[in-house]
Scaffold this motif. Structure first.
Motif, mmCIF file in Angstrom:
data_model
loop_
_atom_site.group_PDB
_atom_site.id
_atom_site.type_symbol
_atom_site.label_atom_id
_atom_site.label_comp_id
_atom_site.label_asym_id
_atom_site.label_seq_id
_atom_site.Cartn_x
_atom_site.Cartn_y
_atom_site.Cartn_z
ATOM 1 N N SER A 216 0.813 -1.221 0.000
ATOM 2 C CA SER A 216 0.000 0.000 0.000
ATOM 3 C C SER A 216 0.843 1.267 0.000
ATOM 4 C CB SER A 216 -0.927 0.015 1.227
ATOM 5 O OG SER A 216 -1.758 -1.121 1.262
ATOM 6 N N GLN A 217 2.153 1.134 -0.048
ATOM 7 C CA GLN A 217 3.021 2.300 0.089
ATOM 8 C C GLN A 217 2.921 3.242 -1.107
ATOM 9 O OE1 GLN A 217 7.018 1.005 0.844
ATOM 10 N NE2 GLN A 217 6.509 0.086 2.830
ATOM 11 N N SER A 218 2.698 4.516 -0.787
ATOM 12 C CA SER A 218 2.733 5.592 -1.777
ATOM 13 C C SER A 218 2.634 6.904 -1.015
ATOM 14 C CB SER A 218 1.586 5.471 -2.786
ATOM 15 O OG SER A 218 0.348 5.770 -2.173
ATOM 16 N N VAL A 219 3.042 7.971 -1.654
ATOM 17 C CA VAL A 219 2.933 9.292 -1.029
ATOM 18 C C VAL A 219 1.467 9.626 -0.768
ATOM 19 C CG1 VAL A 219 3.351 11.753 -1.359
ATOM 20 C CG2 VAL A 219 5.083 10.094 -2.061
ATOM 21 N N ARG A 220 0.612 9.251 -1.703
ATOM 22 C CA ARG A 220 -0.823 9.528 -1.557
ATOM 23 C C ARG A 220 -1.404 8.786 -0.355
ATOM 24 N NH1 ARG A 220 -5.616 7.243 -3.730
ATOM 25 N NH2 ARG A 220 -7.275 8.795 -4.041
ATOM 26 N N THR A 221 -1.047 7.506 -0.206
ATOM 27 C CA THR A 221 -1.558 6.732 0.929
ATOM 28 C C THR A 221 -1.061 7.305 2.245
ATOM 29 O OG1 THR A 221 -1.633 4.725 -0.422
ATOM 30 C CG2 THR A 221 -1.660 4.442 1.967
ATOM 31 N N SER A 222 0.212 7.683 2.290
ATOM 32 C CA SER A 222 0.766 8.272 3.507
ATOM 33 C C SER A 222 0.013 9.541 3.886
ATOM 34 C CB SER A 222 2.253 8.576 3.303
ATOM 35 O OG SER A 222 2.821 9.117 4.474
ATOM 36 N N ALA A 223 -0.293 10.362 2.901
ATOM 37 C CA ALA A 223 -1.046 11.590 3.167
ATOM 38 C C ALA A 223 -2.459 11.275 3.635
ATOM 39 C CB ALA A 223 -1.083 12.450 1.905
ATOM 40 N N GLN A 224 -3.086 10.247 3.056
ATOM 41 C CA GLN A 224 -4.432 9.861 3.472
ATOM 42 C C GLN A 224 -4.445 9.353 4.910
ATOM 43 O OE1 GLN A 224 -5.466 7.022 0.380
ATOM 44 N NE2 GLN A 224 -6.786 8.511 -0.647
ATOM 45 N N VAL A 225 -3.434 8.575 5.269
ATOM 46 C CA VAL A 225 -3.347 8.066 6.644
ATOM 47 C C VAL A 225 -3.201 9.225 7.624
ATOM 48 C CG1 VAL A 225 -1.915 6.749 8.251
ATOM 49 C CG2 VAL A 225 -2.441 5.808 5.993
ATOM 50 N N GLY A 226 -2.301 10.163 7.322
ATOM 51 C CA GLY A 226 -2.120 11.317 8.199
ATOM 52 C C GLY A 226 -3.390 12.139 8.329
ATOM 53 N N ALA A 227 -4.080 12.351 7.219
ATOM 54 C CA ALA A 227 -5.314 13.139 7.251
ATOM 55 C C ALA A 227 -6.400 12.436 8.052
ATOM 56 C CB ALA A 227 -5.790 13.404 5.822
ATOM 57 N N ALA A 228 -6.497 11.108 7.912
ATOM 58 C CA ALA A 228 -7.515 10.350 8.644
ATOM 59 C C ALA A 228 -7.283 10.448 10.149
ATOM 60 C CB ALA A 228 -7.497 8.892 8.192
ATOM 61 N N VAL A 229 -6.037 10.322 10.580
ATOM 62 C CA VAL A 229 -5.720 10.415 12.006
ATOM 63 C C VAL A 229 -6.004 11.819 12.525
ATOM 64 C CG1 VAL A 229 -3.855 10.331 13.702
ATOM 65 C CG2 VAL A 229 -4.018 8.559 11.943
ATOM 66 N N ASN A 230 -5.620 12.827 11.767
ATOM 67 C CA ASN A 230 -5.775 14.210 12.230
ATOM 68 C C ASN A 230 -7.226 14.672 12.252
ATOM 69 O OD1 ASN A 230 -3.032 14.493 12.650
ATOM 70 N ND2 ASN A 230 -2.636 15.267 10.586
ATOM 71 N N ARG A 231 -8.087 14.016 11.474
ATOM 72 C CA ARG A 231 -9.514 14.338 11.574
ATOM 73 C C ARG A 231 -10.080 13.908 12.924
ATOM 74 N NH1 ARG A 231 -9.689 12.847 5.989
ATOM 75 N NH2 ARG A 231 -10.186 10.688 6.548
ATOM 76 N N ARG A 232 -9.485 12.883 13.509
ATOM 77 C CA ARG A 232 -9.983 12.359 14.785
ATOM 78 C C ARG A 232 -9.236 12.938 15.988
ATOM 79 N NH1 ARG A 232 -11.099 11.344 19.140
ATOM 80 N NH2 ARG A 232 -11.863 9.396 20.072
ATOM 81 N N PHE A 233 -7.926 13.120 15.881
ATOM 82 C CA PHE A 233 -7.130 13.562 17.024
ATOM 83 C C PHE A 233 -6.344 14.820 16.674
ATOM 84 C CE2 PHE A 233 -7.543 9.006 18.023
ATOM 85 C CZ PHE A 233 -7.965 9.084 19.341
ATOM 86 N N TYR A 234 -6.307 15.726 17.614
ATOM 87 C CA TYR A 234 -5.471 16.915 17.459
ATOM 88 C C TYR A 234 -4.978 17.335 18.840
ATOM 89 C CZ TYR A 234 -9.541 19.519 19.132
ATOM 90 O OH TYR A 234 -10.591 19.976 19.889
ATOM 91 N N ARG A 235 -3.977 18.182 18.861
ATOM 92 C CA ARG A 235 -3.450 18.741 20.104
ATOM 93 C C ARG A 235 -3.431 20.249 19.967
ATOM 94 N NH1 ARG A 235 2.477 19.009 18.851
ATOM 95 N NH2 ARG A 235 2.606 18.260 16.705
ATOM 96 N N THR A 236 -3.371 20.932 21.085
ATOM 97 C CA THR A 236 -3.366 22.391 21.078
ATOM 98 C C THR A 236 -2.025 22.893 21.579
ATOM 99 O OG1 THR A 236 -5.744 22.421 21.495
ATOM 100 C CG2 THR A 236 -4.534 24.453 21.895
ATOM 101 N N GLN A 237 -1.360 23.687 20.773
ATOM 102 C CA GLN A 237 -0.088 24.285 21.142
ATOM 103 C C GLN A 237 -0.210 25.801 21.052
ATOM 104 O OE1 GLN A 237 2.610 22.299 18.334
ATOM 105 N NE2 GLN A 237 3.452 21.126 20.037
ATOM 106 N N ARG A 238 -0.109 26.450 22.217
ATOM 107 C CA ARG A 238 -0.208 27.907 22.278
ATOM 108 C C ARG A 238 -1.490 28.411 21.620
ATOM 109 N NH1 ARG A 238 6.070 29.505 20.670
ATOM 110 N NH2 ARG A 238 7.058 28.366 22.400
#
Length: 629
Positions: A216-238
């Motif tokens: 499944s490796q590709s730049v597109r898949t990596s970006a999709q995985v990151g986007a999927a995680v960030n839709r659910r979890f985020y942190r607050t900095q300053r």
């Protein structure tokens, strides 16, 4: 003007189409109500666990060669070896004068230090360090009262017949805690090893992440995985929101640990990998309906709860229905996920799991400690008054994880020697000492008294002499120094403070407590690292009833739901009381030789009863407790 014939024709066509539309909708509804068809629709949703694997979720062992000083003539000159040469080289690099002369002193000892650095540790975090004397260094008899100078911990491996050292990961130094019941005549045993509680500090953070599988490796898949995680979890900095996932390459996505899961990293990764790569609103609704059915089945409840937790607050209604189940496992799995969503409804169910089901105790306490809602704190405060040692100490740790500045658990530092807490709680009195993470003493109940007469040793130079119920003398006699003396009541809190006032260390206080327990002078329960085990198995059978007959806890002949090891601890407590009573009745009173007799007879019984918490195992201290199932 509208042609009437054309209008009537259109109406006629619409009437002909209505049955077809109705038939189509009916077929669609039937298809979605059919379990097989519903599973087909759900199977179209790809979860992150279908295309990724976790990275960095293992503890890392780091080691160093170090020097321990401040020994009471129990050290010695190490024999010629590679270890000795490496230590001499390190001392010379640091500008130490006459290193060979220092190594030859009986007040020092060459030691090996090692630690297990947990996954996800952050720069500046502290960890325990285990210290022990190499077998060939037979001249060293004890590390008691020793202090290890700064050592550089790194990964080490043997390559090409030589010991190779990798990058320095942490630094370690501090006072050693040695088995208070160690036998000085045992040259290979407890006194030649110890632990520095929280003595290591990480020099860098250990990253965790997701590895995308090769197919499944590709730049597109990596970006999709990151986007999927960030839709659910985020942190607050300053005040700025930022995602927790950062795609680094086409095969690796780096993760930041969300604060809610800081004490349960393994669950955090499991939840992340239960997030879908992409999902429409309709698919999510169908999947929640499907997961709601699986949640009600104890065999599939754990995975269903993880996936619902990964969906987030949209799934709270489904999880709340799980709290109404008659099955204990379904209720707990639902409550655990709701706790990590910080829903107040989870608190009572998690509290029930701590009290009633030992198999769920560790996970339930960790979940309560992750919450911000006041309902969770209320449950933990109530658990401080339970009879179970695991529940009480686990609740204390969870409260500190929730807010270490909470006045209830903040405690105080006694002369910089250790963290000291006196809790005015309900339930029977109990004393708890820690052998992992930090030097910590907790008195559950402020009014516990030592039974007099008695004589206890607190280290090599401090003696506690219980003359009467209202008079206990704590005396320190050190050659070359003036005598220090404190006179206090037999209240345990007063005695502990007096030992520290005359210069006693954490190890000295622990030694006095263990001797007091062995001699029958300490009437309440004495516990060491009473943390629930994550590895217990839950068996879905009718729950056993605990029948209390006097002081003895009896398990009924019904098949048990999960075995509570504290039943064995209760039995050990009874044995210990009998040992103490027989020791007192045999002599009438504890004279000057009683402490020594207790050390030879009673201590062996205290530290070798069935419950492992009463003994100091060969590897002292819990380096890292896997926070997962």
């Amino acid at each position: 003007m509208v042609d009437r014939s054309a209008f009537r024709c259109c109406i006629h066509v619409l009437w002909l189409l209505i049955p077809l539309v109705g038939t189509s909708c009916t077929e669609s509804s039937l298809r979605l109500q059919n379990n097989d068809s519903l599973e087909d629709v759900i199977s179209e949703v790809v979860l992150l666990r279908d295309i990724t694997d976790a990275f960095g979720g293992y503890p890392m062992e780091i080691q160093a060669i170090g020097l321990v000083g401040n020994l009471d003539q129990t050290g010695g000159d190490p024999p010629p070896s590679g270890f000795r040469q490496m230590l001499l080289t390190e001392m010379q690099k640091r500008g130490v004068e006459s290193p060979s002369q220092i190594l030859a002193s009986p007040t020092t000892a060459l030691v090996l230090a090692r630690a297990m650095v947990p996954p996800g540790i952050q720069k500046g975090d502290r960890f325990d360090v285990e210290v022990y004397v190499p077998q060939e260094h037979a001249e060293v008899t004890s590390l008691r009262d020793g202090v290890m100078y700064e050592a550089r911990l790194a990964e080490q491996a043997v390559a090409g017949g030589r010991l190779r050292q990798g990058k320095v990961i942490g630094l370690a130094q501090g006072m050693l805690l040695v088995d208070p019941a160690g036998d000085p005549s045992d040259r290979s045993g407890e006194l030649r090893r110890g632990v520095i509680l929280g003595g290591g500090v990480a020099l860098e953070s250990r990253q965790i992440g997701l590895l995308i599988r090769s197919e499944s490796q590709s730049v597109r898949t990596s970006a999709q995985v990151g986007a999927a995680v960030n839709r659910r979890f985020y942190r607050t900095q300053r005040g700025i929101k930022a995602g927790v996932a950062t795609p680094k390459t086409d095969e690796y996505v780096e993760l930041v640990i969300h604060p809610r899961y800081k004490d349960n990293i393994y669950r955090y990764v499991d939840v992340l990998r239960s997030i879908p790569v992409q999902e429409t609103t309709a698919q999510r609704q169908l999947r929640m309906r499907y997961l709601g059915r699986r949640l009600m089945d104890p065999l599939t409840a754990s995975d269903a709860a993880l996936q619902l937790e990964a969906i987030g607050l949209d799934a709270k209604t489904v999880l709340l229905r799980g709290l109404e189940s008659q099955d204990a496992e379904v209720r707990f799995r639902s409550a655990e996920s709701l706790a990590y969503l910080d829903r107040p409804e989870a608190a009572a169910a998690c509290g029930e799991a701590v009290r009633e089901y030992p198999a769920f105790r560790a996970a339930a306490l960790t979940a309560l400690g992750s919450m911000d809602d006041p309902a969770a704190r209320d449950q933990l405060v109530q658990l401080l008054g339970e009879s179970s040692a695991e529940s009480r100490y686990g609740a204390f740790r969870a409260l500190r994880s929730m807010n270490k500045l909470d006045p209830l658990v903040r405690g105080e530092e006694l002369d910089g020697a250790f963290s000291y807490h006196v809790l005015d709680t309900r339930g029977p009195s109990m004393v708890h000492v820690a052998r992992s993470r930090r030097a910590e003493l907790i008195l559950f109940g402020p009014k516990e008294r030592l039974q007099t007469p008695m004589i206890l040793d607190a280290g090599n130079y401090i003696q506690v002499n219980g003359i009467s119920a209202d008079r206990v003398e704590v005396v320190k006699i050190l050659p070359g120094e003036s005598e220090q003396r404190r006179e206090v009541t037999s209240v345990l809190d007063d005695v502990v403070r007096a030992i520290v006032e005359v210069g006693g260390s954490y190890s000295d206080v622990v030694q006095a407590l263990t001797q007091a327990k062995a001699a029958g002078a300490l009437g309440c329960r004495l516990e060491v690292d009473a943390l629930p085990d994550w590895g217990r198995k839950f068996v879905s059978t009718p729950r056993a009833r605990k029948l209390v007959d006097g002081d003895v806890a009896v398990i009924s002949d019904k098949e048990v739901l999960s075995i509570d090891p504290e039943v064995e601890a209760d039995a050990a407590e009874i044995q210990l009381q009998q040992i103490g009573s027989s020791a007192i009745s045999a002599s009438g009173e504890l004279g000057s030789g009683s402490a020594e007799q207790a050390g030879s007879a009673g201590l062996g019984a205290v530290f070798r009863v069935p419950d492992g918490r009463w003994s100091w195992p060969p590897r002292i201290g819990r380096m890292w407790s896997p926070q997962g199932e």
